[in-house]
Design a protein around this motif. Sequence first.
Motif, PDB file in Angstrom:
ATOM      1  N   ASP A  10       0.811  -1.217   0.000  1.00 51.24           N
ATOM      2  CA  ASP A  10       0.000   0.000   0.000  1.00 51.24           C
ATOM      3  C   ASP A  10       0.846   1.271   0.000  1.00 51.24           C
ATOM      4  OD1 ASP A  10      -2.491  -1.331   0.158  1.00 51.24           O
ATOM      5  OD2 ASP A  10      -2.335  -1.461   2.340  1.00 51.24           O
ATOM      6  N   MET A  11       2.062   1.178   0.467  1.00 51.81           N
ATOM      7  CA  MET A  11       2.899   2.358   0.646  1.00 51.81           C
ATOM      8  C   MET A  11       3.250   2.999  -0.700  1.00 51.81           C
ATOM      9  SD  MET A  11       3.482   2.926   3.934  1.00 51.81           S
ATOM     10  CE  MET A  11       1.728   2.960   3.797  1.00 51.81           C
ATOM     11  N   LEU A  19      10.074   6.182   0.169  1.00 53.36           N
ATOM     12  CA  LEU A  19       8.854   6.906   0.502  1.00 53.36           C
ATOM     13  C   LEU A  19       9.082   8.392   0.240  1.00 53.36           C
ATOM     14  CD1 LEU A  19       7.917   5.125   3.840  1.00 53.36           C
ATOM     15  CD2 LEU A  19       6.682   4.979   1.686  1.00 53.36           C
ATOM     16  N   PRO A  20       8.022   9.146  -0.026  1.00 55.36           N
ATOM     17  CA  PRO A  20       8.207  10.579  -0.290  1.00 55.36           C
ATOM     18  C   PRO A  20       8.773  11.295   0.932  1.00 55.36           C
ATOM     19  CG  PRO A  20       5.873  10.021  -0.109  1.00 55.36           C
ATOM     20  CD  PRO A  20       6.626   8.744  -0.053  1.00 55.36           C
ATOM     21  N   ASP A  24       3.813  13.158   4.373  1.00 55.16           N
ATOM     22  CA  ASP A  24       3.518  11.993   5.193  1.00 55.16           C
ATOM     23  C   ASP A  24       3.058  10.846   4.274  1.00 55.16           C
ATOM     24  OD1 ASP A  24       2.361  10.194   7.002  1.00 55.16           O
ATOM     25  OD2 ASP A  24       0.711  11.514   7.505  1.00 55.16           O
ATOM     26  N   PRO A  25       3.568   9.631   4.446  1.00 59.03           N
ATOM     27  CA  PRO A  25       3.159   8.520   3.578  1.00 59.03           C
ATOM     28  C   PRO A  25       1.650   8.259   3.591  1.00 59.03           C
ATOM     29  CG  PRO A  25       5.109   7.899   4.809  1.00 59.03           C
ATOM     30  CD  PRO A  25       4.641   9.228   5.360  1.00 59.03           C
ATOM     31  N   LYS A  26       1.010   8.438   4.727  1.00 60.48           N
ATOM     32  CA  LYS A  26      -0.441   8.241   4.797  1.00 60.48           C
ATOM     33  C   LYS A  26      -1.159   9.288   3.948  1.00 60.48           C
ATOM     34  CE  LYS A  26      -4.122   7.798   8.262  1.00 60.48           C
ATOM     35  NZ  LYS A  26      -4.411   7.764   9.687  1.00 60.48           N
ATOM     36  N   LYS A  31      -4.004  10.905  -1.041  1.00 60.97           N
ATOM     37  CA  LYS A  31      -4.119  11.748  -2.240  1.00 60.97           C
ATOM     38  C   LYS A  31      -4.241  10.888  -3.495  1.00 60.97           C
ATOM     39  CE  LYS A  31      -1.837  15.885  -0.530  1.00 60.97           C
ATOM     40  NZ  LYS A  31      -0.657  16.755  -0.608  1.00 60.97           N
ATOM     41  N   LYS A  32      -3.555   9.780  -3.503  1.00 58.36           N
ATOM     42  CA  LYS A  32      -3.602   8.888  -4.665  1.00 58.36           C
ATOM     43  C   LYS A  32      -4.894   8.072  -4.708  1.00 58.36           C
ATOM     44  CE  LYS A  32      -1.126   5.094  -6.849  1.00 58.36           C
ATOM     45  NZ  LYS A  32      -0.083   4.099  -6.685  1.00 58.36           N
TER      46      LYS A  32
END
Length: 106
Positions: A10-11, A19-20, A24-26, A31-32
């Motif tokens: 999911d990440m 990760l960006p 925040d990854p969540k 957003k996606k």
Amino acid sequence: LRDYQFSLEDMPFNQQGFLPKDTDPKMAWAKKNLLHDPIEINMATRRQLLRIPGIGPRSSDIIMRVRQSNLIKAQSQLKKMGISTKRASKFILLNGKRPTHQPQLL
């Protein structure tokens, strides 16, 4: 990952496998995945609630408990539950409608 019930798949990893750094990854995941398909607060499972930015394990449990007796219709109700409506509002529906979102002034 475990507390918010995300899997490694999911990440939102970039092409280099990172990760960006700028978000925040969540939030990047939301957003996606949720921007154009928001989650109805009054119908969501606990797992779905946990994926909304601004909602954590404690507040998802509160939502689940409150909505057993009352529909959640306003952001003010969410704020009273300790939810960051600033983070969550783009990704949710309240009683079938998107909450009003105030853009930030620069």
